[in-house]
Write an enzyme that holds these catalytic residues in place. Structure first.
Site, PDB file in Angstrom:
ATOM      1  N   GLU A  57       2.912  -1.715   5.501  1.00  0.00           N
ATOM      2  CA  GLU A  57       2.188  -2.352   4.534  1.00  0.00           C
ATOM      3  C   GLU A  57       0.637  -2.785   5.398  1.00  0.00           C
ATOM      4  OE1 GLU A  57       4.585  -5.513   3.277  1.00  0.00           O
ATOM      5  OE2 GLU A  57       5.926  -4.060   2.167  1.00  0.00           O
ATOM      6  N   HIS A  98      -1.724 -12.261  -3.511  1.00  0.00           N
ATOM      7  CA  HIS A  98      -1.296 -10.964  -3.183  1.00  0.00           C
ATOM      8  C   HIS A  98      -2.272 -10.069  -3.948  1.00  0.00           C
ATOM      9  CE1 HIS A  98       0.891  -7.165  -3.339  1.00  0.00           C
ATOM     10  NE2 HIS A  98       1.600  -7.892  -2.145  1.00  0.00           N
ATOM     11  N   ARG A 110      -3.997  -8.361   3.604  1.00  0.00           N
ATOM     12  CA  ARG A 110      -3.990  -8.853   2.194  1.00  0.00           C
ATOM     13  C   ARG A 110      -5.224  -9.476   1.687  1.00  0.00           C
ATOM     14  NH1 ARG A 110       2.340 -10.720   1.671  1.00  0.00           N
ATOM     15  NH2 ARG A 110       3.052  -8.432   1.109  1.00  0.00           N
ATOM     16  N   HIS A 156       0.644 -16.041  -3.926  1.00  0.00           N
ATOM     17  CA  HIS A 156       1.896 -15.482  -3.461  1.00  0.00           C
ATOM     18  C   HIS A 156       2.530 -16.157  -2.328  1.00  0.00           C
ATOM     19  CE1 HIS A 156       4.448 -12.054  -2.569  1.00  0.00           C
ATOM     20  NE2 HIS A 156       3.861 -11.918  -1.448  1.00  0.00           N
ATOM     21  N   ARG A 207      -1.097 -14.615   6.135  1.00  0.00           N
ATOM     22  CA  ARG A 207       0.419 -13.938   6.921  1.00  0.00           C
ATOM     23  C   ARG A 207       0.365 -12.188   6.658  1.00  0.00           C
ATOM     24  NH1 ARG A 207       4.909 -11.858   4.049  1.00  0.00           N
ATOM     25  NH2 ARG A 207       4.084 -12.369   1.986  1.00  0.00           N
TER      26      ARG A 207
END
Length: 582
Positions: A153, A279, A328, A389, A424
């Site tokens: 990811e 997100h 992200r 998110h 994060r």
């Protein structure tokens, strides 16, 4: 002009290293505790765990031999954010991967504000905790040879993310933990119960403030009714996130910031709450869509999916070395810029190259969400836009989950353990819940706090009308969402002042949640207004890029009448990429 009680402070030791804080706009007056009827019943336990996601249930299981354990959850035991986690859980397991690489990936994503000790704890202890989770019944996807299937990811340089049910990892983990807890007669579960406030404890001269338990209201069926008090030697907050302060989020309806608000009212320190991860790819369902929206996991991009604009062009090329798999915050910001440049309200994920079988087997949850919206991911572009998110900040803890209040611990999304920094790294959150829940149990096993009698609670009670929440969500989304600036945050604060003036004398779930949401929103707006830089998940259009003066942690504490006080704690020097200088 800053109203009384909202002034920002620094300690003398930090005076030469702290940034100059701008004056805050007037902030709403907020209740110091939630108005409610006096407790009609009292229970005494050794440890009360608030929340039933991966962090809360793991904490309960790890503490089960330490005395009487109660788990309190606002809905059914399986209704929290863990259930909705799609991507997976990250830990070092593949050939060629290393602990140091996972640490570096986490530090880079955290934009210089991760606490290295916490990150090292997370990554080095994570594999053993996942093995324990598997022993508790969690079943991850495996190939024909029986090996775990791994994916990548955003921000990960290696394939290290295991998943379950294709894109239903959280649901499988929650299933296994709920089964383990409900089968354990030593753990009492109280469902449909909202925790109102932490109970202050009597402390001796020179002792730090402490808590003696919680007040709560049981909302559903059961043997208890109305407001009660649970007295405990230790309280573990695992209440999850704050997503419902925004109009659009991936968080479930129960994510109303109850634990964060109760902790702030009790005097706990909140750290880095301005960092809220949006997100990048949430299914776009139209202009009027509100509340919890389906996630299009970045694991889709990890399997080869691309991001394209309304002209069908990839726009992440040249923006980051990892393109669509950049961290992200980088991807979300570029999507917002692309939307603004084209005057549109969404972009697209192109996953057509994956084929229908991959969609149905690897991403069944996303497949069904798209099909319900009339989209076929195997043949159609998927419209997406960023949405709230994950709460990267939270209640400040040390590496053992302890807060600045005696007897109060926190883990999971409600906590700021130091592992996420300003942003994060994908799929580190489930791992965090496991590792730090276990560390809390180890700390309590070493020394369980003495039972303290409750102190007289002189905090002024009050309630804000839940009817203002939709308007609050709109102004937070407009002015304090993914892109911010001073003028917008000042306008947001002014709107919150007006909305918070609509109070009510009617206690109940609606007004309690409304008050918690307004408390959290106010604190976040204040912190976002103070931090004059763009870093990680906090983006200021009026302050492009990071500023060395702001390389540190913003602490919000002591919820005085007109919002929290703040002070600044400098962080260790880092390189330009976020890695710590060694």
């Amino acid at each position: 002009m800053v109203p009384d009680g909202a002034s920002v402070t620094t300690s003398p030791a930090q005076a030469n290293t702290s940034p100059v804080f701008p004056a805050l706009p007037p902030l709403p007056p907020l209740p110091q505790r939630l108005a409610a009827e006096p407790p009609g019943w009292i229970r005494e336990v050794d440890i009360v765990v608030i929340g039933s996601g991966i962090a809360g249930l793991t904490a309960a299981l790890e503490c089960r031999d330490l005395g009487t354990i109660m788990v309190v959850t606002k809905d059914e035991v399986s209704a929290g954010s863990t259930h909705w986690a799609q991507g997976g859980i990250a830990w070092v397991q593949a050939k060629g991967d290393t602990i140091e690489q996972h640490i570096d990936d986490t530090l880079v994503a955290g934009a210089g504000l991760c606490i290295e000790e916490a990150v090292r704890v997370l990554v080095t202890e994570g594999p053993d905790e996942v093995a324990k989770l598997i022993n508790r019944g969690a079943e991850f996807d495996r190939d024909l040879a029986g090996e775990l299937e791994l994916t990548r990811e955003g921000g990960h340089m290696r394939h290290r993310i295991a998943h379950a049910g294709g894109d239903a990892t959280g649901a499988e983990i929650e299933r296994a933990l709920v089964a383990a807890v409900t089968a354990d007669g030593a753990i009492e579960i109280v469902e449909h119960a909202l925790v109102l406030d932490l109970i202050p404890a009597e402390v001796g001269p020179g002792e730090k403030p402490a808590v003696a338990g919680v007040t709560l209201h049981v909302l559903g069926e059961g043997t208890r009714g109305g407001v009660g008090a649970v007295h405990a030697r230790a309280v573990v907050l695992a209440t999850g996130g704050i997503g419902q302060i925004y109009a659009v989020t991936t968080n479930p309806p129960v994510s109303t910031g109850d634990g964060v608000a109760a902790a702030l009212r009790a005097g706990a320190r909140l750290r880095d709450i301005e960092f809220i991860q949006f997100h990048p790819t949430v299914l776009y369902l139209g202009v009027g869509a509100r509340g919890q929206l389906p996630l299009v996991s970045e694991a889709v991009r990890g399997e080869g999916g691309l991001l394209v604009n309304s002209s069908g062009e990839r726009f992440m090329i040249g923006k980051h070395e990892l393109a669509e798999l950049a961290p992200r915050d980088v991807v979300a910001k570029q999507i917002m810029k692309e939307m603004a440049a084209q005057g549109v309200d969404h972009v697209y994920v192109d996953g057509r190259m994956l084929g229908e079988e991959t969609w149905r087997v690897r991403f069944p949850t996303i497949w069904h969400s798209c099909r319900r919206a009339g989209i076929n991911p195997a043949t159609d572009l998927i419209p997406v836009a960023p949405a709230c998110h994950y709460f990267c900040g939270g209640v400040e803890t040390d590496v053992d989950g302890a807060t600045n209040l005696g007897g109060l611990y926190a883990c999971g999304e409600v906590a700021s353990s130091g592992v996420h920094g300003a942003n994060r790294l994908a799929s580190n959150s489930l791992l965090e819940g496991l590792v730090f829940a276990r560390r809390i149990a180890a700390q309590l096993r070493e020394k369980l706090p003495a039972r303290r009698p409750p102190a007289q609670d002189h905090r002024e009670p009050g309630l804000i009308d839940r009817a203002v929440v939709p308007a609050m969500q709109q102004v937070m989304s407009r002015y304090a969402g993914g892109l911010r600036d001073a003028a917008g945050l000042d306008q947001c604060a002014a709107e919150l002042v007006k909305l918070a003036a609509q109070t009510t004398a009617e206690p109940g779930l609606a007004s309690w949640e409304g008050t918690n949401l307004m408390t959290v929103a106010t604190a976040i707006v204040a912190s976002a207004r103070l931090r004059e830089e763009s870093r990680g998940a906090h983006w200021r259009d009026d302050f492009e890029g990071r500023r060395e003066a702001w390389h540190g942690h913003l602490i919000a504490q002591e919820n005085v009448r007109y919002g929290p006080r703040h002070h600044f704690v400098p962080a260790r020097p880092t390189g330009t990429d976020g890695r710590l200088s060694r």
